[in-house]
Design a protein around this motif. Structure first.
Motif, short mmCIF file in Angstrom:
data_model
loop_
_atom_site.label_atom_id
_atom_site.label_comp_id
_atom_site.label_asym_id
_atom_site.label_seq_id
_atom_site.Cartn_x
_atom_site.Cartn_y
_atom_site.Cartn_z
N LEU B 207 37.73 88.54 23.96
CA LEU B 207 36.79 87.56 23.43
C LEU B 207 35.62 87.35 24.39
N MET B 212 32.46 87.79 22.12
CA MET B 212 32.66 87.62 20.68
C MET B 212 32.64 86.17 20.21
N ARG B 213 32.73 85.21 21.12
CA ARG B 213 32.98 83.84 20.67
C ARG B 213 31.85 83.29 19.80
N LYS B 215 29.68 84.93 17.92
CA LYS B 215 29.61 85.57 16.60
C LYS B 215 30.74 85.08 15.70
N LEU B 216 31.92 84.91 16.29
CA LEU B 216 33.05 84.39 15.50
C LEU B 216 32.75 82.98 14.99
N MET B 219 30.32 83.12 12.18
CA MET B 219 30.96 83.58 10.93
C MET B 219 31.83 82.50 10.30
N GLY B 220 32.13 81.42 11.08
CA GLY B 220 32.87 80.31 10.49
C GLY B 220 34.30 80.16 10.97
N LEU B 221 34.69 80.90 12.01
CA LEU B 221 36.07 80.78 12.49
C LEU B 221 36.33 79.37 13.00
N LYS B 222 37.43 78.79 12.57
CA LYS B 222 37.76 77.40 12.94
C LYS B 222 39.07 77.35 13.69
N TYR B 223 39.04 76.68 14.83
CA TYR B 223 40.26 76.45 15.59
C TYR B 223 40.81 75.08 15.23
#
Lengths: 224, 224, 224, 224, 224, 224
Positions: B207, B212-213, B215-216, B219-223
């Motif tokens: 990561l 990559m953080r 871009k992720l 893109m909408g990645l949710k933790y």
């Protein structure tokens, strides 16, 4: 047709069986006119084993290993268990406990057109198995099958007492009555191959050893 | 279209071929833009071999290995035999005798989109094979094919003299004319990977190494 | 449904997990009522490994391994990565670089219903993988998936934190909440099997040990 | 190698293409020396269609149908879309919307070594598809491929503008430059077959029509 | 073992054969104790056909259809051709010309554990085929096989003159000597099923018709 | 875990179920975020059926159809039987008698990750089945399974009362609680697609309708 156990089966002479084991599957298959091979999905659980023995056959329902217990009592030293399910199945019919029992009676291995499990233990025990699948899935003991009746296993007909040969190339069956004659042909074939092996190792070509050039030219092969 | 043997083929330089062998299939495949990989049903008969060589190609009828004898004469040291049947087939076209002959001419291995046999012997001889099947089934010598013509083998186009690389991950082909350029990229890739391997072994994350953080997140990645 | 990473998952106690690893897949599968087995196409890349760990699950698009990087950050020592693609895929999602990173965080192995590559390196590193395929084919990093959500992997439901056990027989999952109870049953089963193994090794038959003769006769089994 | 769209491709004459469609796959395959056949896993979504057309080729990532949109713009009336994924995939790349668009441009059908969906609608629209799978699984639009580059599709090499023939027997490709010559041979073959069909319908045997008895006897065939 | 043609075979009475056709595969299979079924990869080229006939068997090399010509001469009206290749093969051994010839001699259909082609024509001619594959791939005429010897076809043993029944459910073989007895049992089974069909259509449950509730409860089934 | 029958299950509203049937598998699958699809080996026994219903689930041992009788009693009008074997199996669990009984209770069809038989009769009765295989092989009634428990069927999790949709594209499951919301999205999707279909039929390209040209150029697509 099921629910039958044949107690007394005839077997080929032990020295013939051992001779066939020594020749291996590919040679024996050639020696009996390219017949008797089981389908290529039958693979060994570990590399390097080469066995032959008299078939104690099992016809078993899918997912039901009851008849293996029945078959083990019918084993004589040097026999091989051969199981065909009555319909396609990948369940693990056989594991280390049954192998312990079979080995105690002198069994040399298992051929099963279904699944096997405990393969790490079986490998450590040196009990070879050729199977269609490795699968931990357990089986039940609810329905009868038969022991020592003719079966179709992996597209080959196997009668009780037939000689089964198995190695890394797969599995081959030789009818009991033909075993001595097939062994003789297999050994002749081996001797013949050995002389060719030496010539090939020295750089001679199969084209010359088998005298193929003329026939290839006659068929129209063109070098460009 | 069949019945042709091309005698003289061009080959890539030996040091380029050996360099590609050292890089291995996965790296070479990446280095040439993720092309050239054979279908994943091509598996080695034993683990651990890693080879590269110039392809001597064989187009053979199903169940007919005559052309292998013809092809062996065309081998130069460092070559690899590559056989595609003209229709799907699992027969054992090749065994220890042919391997003896091929090794005597310096052949490094066999790639065959069909079957092979005598695999215990081949393993002991150290002759590696990547195949679709292991099958003791013999073949005939009745119909012509061709040698050193372009073939489609396991869904990849292979021309005679192309560089074939094979290891436990499968088989990859590099067009002869591209071999040097692909090797250069493969070696650059290896060097780049080595530095990342050290960072990752020290606990750094992909990561962060690859940044990559952002871009992720975009893109909408949710933790949660 | 995709684009979610669950950071905090519950895990079973480490001694329970290690106990399950010791029992192995076949025994654990039996101990929990023959449930939890993954499909038999999941095969190890090398023989002999036997592991258990808490599942860090990955739902990934076909041919896209971006989420593995995300998942590695979520690993705790003793965890196992478990990846299910959202549609059938054999691409090589995982290789030696990712394994280096996962091992640096204490990961014990990978279960993947897709492909893996660099298997020679993974074998040398001692990082075990159970997969559907070995394939050098690379993947992209273009589309989101999820990490630590329940997945269906090789026909089994796996929730994050479930205990996954894998060995040469395949892969089995135990729901986290059941892990201690299943271990107890598995150990009881092992003890019971050991006594039977001794009796069988001494030549006693399963027919007698399990008292099957009467029931077989009642079902109509005939000895001829 | 990806990310390229070739706009102008050459095509075979329309009457040649239509002639090949009339002959059908089996005859065309024979007429060009038994080459060009795609693997037999390529099956039609409905029975009875028989088409030929110029190939507009698509190389697409697994699970990504973006390039189909690009390819449709390149279609001329009478063309056939031919898609090969860059790694094995069964996703449904194509459905009724794309078929509507392709038909509006005169496309005659789709050959895809992957999956298709909306097959009920496609059947009602009379848009034939030969595929590896029927699968409702959707795809993404995230990664580039190429259009009108040579591809390997189901183990056959297909260049843009090659003639593709498809019917219930499968799919065959004829290189554009050979199309007229192959048609001539195919039509000659048809005429020849027609005379044999009449004789066989009247009870004459192939043994006599093809004068096989002598050769069979010479080979050793025995009637008992 | 090959190179033999048996001219005179015994056949079951025509009315018995026709009776078995009427009962269909599933009923006949049950009536003979769930034996005789060919493997489920044997599928019809079109839906709706239901035939029975006396087997004229063919053992043929892979990719070589010479023996079909030989076998056609041995056909009597009402017979069915049954072909097993000597190793796994999907080539199209049979097409419309051979079907024309076979129909001229009264042949009712073909069972082939390999491929078939011209299926559109065969469908229009009303000549049913059950096969492992549809494949336009042509075959050669170079090597002998045998006609009217016992064969293993799709994992079933078939002797010349055995009754073969085929419909949309697959293919079943009844040994010639058992045909009349099996027909009797099949017809009894049909009559029995008919009464149950009426009761079930009226809403009665199998649980009651077969009196299963007590046994289920005894086995431990729990309604919650 | 087996031996349980859950009598009372909740079902989605009938109009929601019927709405989902009308949308079809591909649309519903998209509408719920590309989840819920069963594996593509699930194929209909005849073309053209499109159904939806509430799942009455069956977990059955391999080769044992006893639980189907139990499940039929639990059917309400509009339900669909969904069977998963506890290990891989192709036996014909279900035929025309069971279909008669199920239809008498208003059952709309069967989804079975195993085999089915009597498919000619089922087709004539208009009782649709999606299965892994067609196989005349019979089953026994010897071992308990469960009815109306959650199952994994063809790699999808299905709870009793979930809505199952099936058509020529395959099978999709929608969790009961989500059914209304998914229907809404599916209908919106349909409306949206209809407008696009008209534009595409008029020759507009997806490249323009979806405004893809800029993004493709930015990604590097080159027209040559």
């Amino acid at each position: 047709m099921s629910g039958i156990v044949v107690r007394n089966i005839e077997r080929a002479p032990q020295d013939v069986i051992d001779g066939l084991a020594h020749c291996g599957v590919a040679t024996v298959h050639e020696a009996q006119g390219r017949t008797g091979l089981l389908a290529p999905h039958m693979r060994p659980i570990y590399a390097g084993a080469r066995i032959a023995g008299s078939a104690v056959t099992i016809s078993a329902p899918p997912g039901d290993n009851w008849m293996i217990h029945v078959a083990i009592e019918q084993l004589a030293p040097g026999d091989i268990l051969v199981l065909a399910p009555t319909s396609p199945c990948t369940d693990g019919y056989f594991g280390d406990l049954l192998a312990t029992s079979a080995m105690a009676r002198g069994c040399r291995g298992l051929i099963i057109d279904a699944g096997v499990r405990d393969v790490r233990d079986l490998t450590q025990m040196g009990f070879p198995v050729w199977s269609k699948a490795v699968h931990a899935q357990g089986t039940v003991k609810a329905t009868l099958g038969s022991v020592n009746v003719p079966i179709i296993c992996a597209n080959a007909l196997i009668a009780p007492g037939d000689v089964v040969i198995a190695d890394d190339d797969g599995v081959c069956v030789v009818p009991r009555a033909d075993a001595a004659a097939v062994l003789e042909k297999a050994q002749a074939r081996e001797a013949n191959e050995e002389s060719k092996r030496v010539r090939m190792a020295n750089g001679e070509l199969g084209l010359d050893i088998y005298d193929m050039r003329g026939k290839l030219a006659a068929m129209g092969l063109k070098y460009v």
